[in-house]
Structure formats: C-alpha cells, structure tokens
Design an enzyme around this catalytic site. Sequence first.
Site, PDB file in Angstrom:
ATOM      1  N   LYS A   8     -39.557 -82.637 -86.724  1.00 37.17           N
ATOM      2  CA  LYS A   8     -38.441 -83.314 -86.044  1.00 37.17           C
ATOM      3  C   LYS A   8     -38.310 -84.788 -86.437  1.00 37.17           C
ATOM      4  CE  LYS A   8     -38.135 -80.300 -82.009  1.00 37.17           C
ATOM      5  NZ  LYS A   8     -38.068 -80.221 -80.549  1.00 37.17           N
ATOM      6  N   ASP A  42     -32.395 -81.716 -77.303  1.00 39.45           N
ATOM      7  CA  ASP A  42     -33.481 -81.419 -76.352  1.00 39.45           C
ATOM      8  C   ASP A  42     -33.296 -82.215 -75.057  1.00 39.45           C
ATOM      9  OD1 ASP A  42     -34.929 -79.592 -77.864  1.00 39.45           O
ATOM     10  OD2 ASP A  42     -36.126 -81.145 -78.851  1.00 39.45           O
TER      11      ASP A  42
END
Length: 288
Positions: A71, A107
């Site tokens: 990420k 997220d």
Amino acid sequence: MKIRKNWRLGLIGYPLTHSYSPLIHQTALGNSGLTGTYTLFSLPNPQQIGPVVAKLRSGKLDGLNVTIPYKREVIQYLDGLTTSAQVIGAVNTIFLKDERLIGDNTDASGFSQYLEHCSTGHTFFSDHALVLGAGGAACSVVYALNIQGWEVTIAARRLTQATLLSESFHHPNLHTAHWEAVTNHSFLKNFSLLVNTTPVGMAPNIDQSPLGDDVALPAGMLVFDLIYNPPKTRLLQLAEKNKTTAINGLGMLLHQAVLSFEIWTGIKVPVEKMQEVLNQKLELEEER
Ligand code: NAP
C-alpha cells in the site's frame, strides 16, 4: 452496434490466498449488469509491482486494488494521490484520470461509513476512542476518527510506533498509551469506542486476543474489530460477554470495496446485497 465494455479489474499484494475481493467485485459486476474479471496479481517480489501498474496506464486494466504489503510501496509508480491517500500515506485503489495514474484510499471512508451505519441508534457516552495497533490499518482508522471529531488514543506494543503515527497527523486530539494500560479497567472506562487494528485473533490464531478474557469493558462501549476471519474473534466474544456492541471487519471490507468499484465504474452497488453473498461465503467456510 455498441460494443459492451469488459471491465478488467484486479488486486496486487502478497499473499492473496484468502482474499474475498474477487467474490465481492464479481458480485458487484453481476449486480450492476456489467461483465468483466477481477484478477489476483500475487506478487512475491516488489519489483513486480511496476509492470502490473503499467497495465492500467496502457489500458490493459481498468482498475486496481492494492493490499498488504504494497500500500505504501506502490506510491512511487503513480502520478498523483487523493487527499486521503496523501495524508494516510497509503493507497488501496488506483484509477486512470486524464492519462494520470491516481492513488486513492477507501479504507478510511469504508471504516467511517460502516461505523456510522452500525452506530445508528447507539449513544456513545464519550467522544474518546481507543485504537489498538499503529500499523497501516490504524493510519486509516485514526484519519477517519479524526475527521469524525473523536479524541483518539493509540496504544501499540511499540510506543514509538504509536507516537510516530500520532505525530504524522499533526492533530491536537491524538494521544498515545502504553500497551500494558489496555487491560486496566480504570483506563478502559474512559473510552466509548474500541477499535482493534492489530491482527491478533485472526485465523489461524483464533485463540488469541489483544485483551485478556477477564478484562471488564465499560457498559455502552462499542467494540470494532477490523478482523473478519473468524467473524467472531475472541475480542468480540469478550465484548458480547460484557454486553457491549461488537462489530467485525466484514462491513468495512465491503464498504471500501464498494467505494473502489464506484471510483472505477461510476456505479454505486447496494451494500446490503453484497453483505448477503459474503455472509453466505463465511458461513460455508465456518462449516468446513
Ligand atoms: P500492519 O501494518 O502489520 O499493522 C499491525 C499492527 O498490529 C502493528 O502496530 C503491529 O505492531 C501490531 N501487532 C501485531 N501483532 C501484535 C501483537 N501480537 N500484539 C500487539 N500488537 C501487535 O497490519 P495492517 O495492514 O494494519 O492490518 C492489521 C489488521 O487489520 C489485519 O488483521 C488486517 O486483516 C485487518 N484489516 C482489515 C481491513 C478491513 O477492511 N476489515 C482493512 C485493513 C486491515 P508491530 O509493528 O510491533 O508488529
């Protein structure tokens, strides 16, 4: 005759053996009347990231998700970041806009949307939240809680990690705590929200819990465990024993995926429908 677009979506990360993302996105495609594929790009070597991201630039892919451990690593291959991805310092969704590869992070919004959904009708007795862990997921959670106006305390087994995370946000409502404090009722009683962002209790280590089994949680606390496999972790069992509200990470996973899907296709998929499909899958896995 109009040719129907075939959506080519995918996920990079490693390992990806237990990913629910193909099921979620194939269901989303079917539900939206679209055709396409969602490919898992399991990349043991970080040098493999560049060539897959290049497929998005060249039009061989239409959308890409990113998961652990890439990420942060993926950012060097992109042309720009959304504000949330920039502040969090991590990307889980990539799309092409005006020939530029943009990294986003759904997220945080996935977490806050699901928390809002679950806390409808729930009265929080304070605006103090305790976050366990200070890794990648904690970054998104802390970012989301800050925006929602929570006073957040981060507890991590390495206090320096919690301090670094806290300082990275330059936000006055952020504090840190020693890991040992989290099993102490007089410390816990201040928090009306507890979020576990550590992997403690995740399959196959389902007998573990970030808190002991005898810890007393304050009445009215909402306990949110980001883990979704197993659906009821030992921490959530403790929450139920204490008659507090217990939430697992499945809804967050679903919300972040639905947000990614919307970024790529412009279509908002009904989350409830997707939840049914995922619940069925998890029930089947539990029966095995
Ligand atoms: P990460 O970056 O590795 O961070 C994990 C954090 O937990 C670190 O602070 C780590 O501390 C701490 N930790 C690990 N083992 C611990 C232990 N035994 N005791 C105390 N602290 C411990 O991982 P992540 O990406 O944040 O993911 C964490 C969890 O969130 C995973 O279970 C993941 O599946 C889940 N998650 C769920 C969603 C969702 O949509 N539901 C989204 C993202 C993540 P050290 O650095 O000292 O090890």
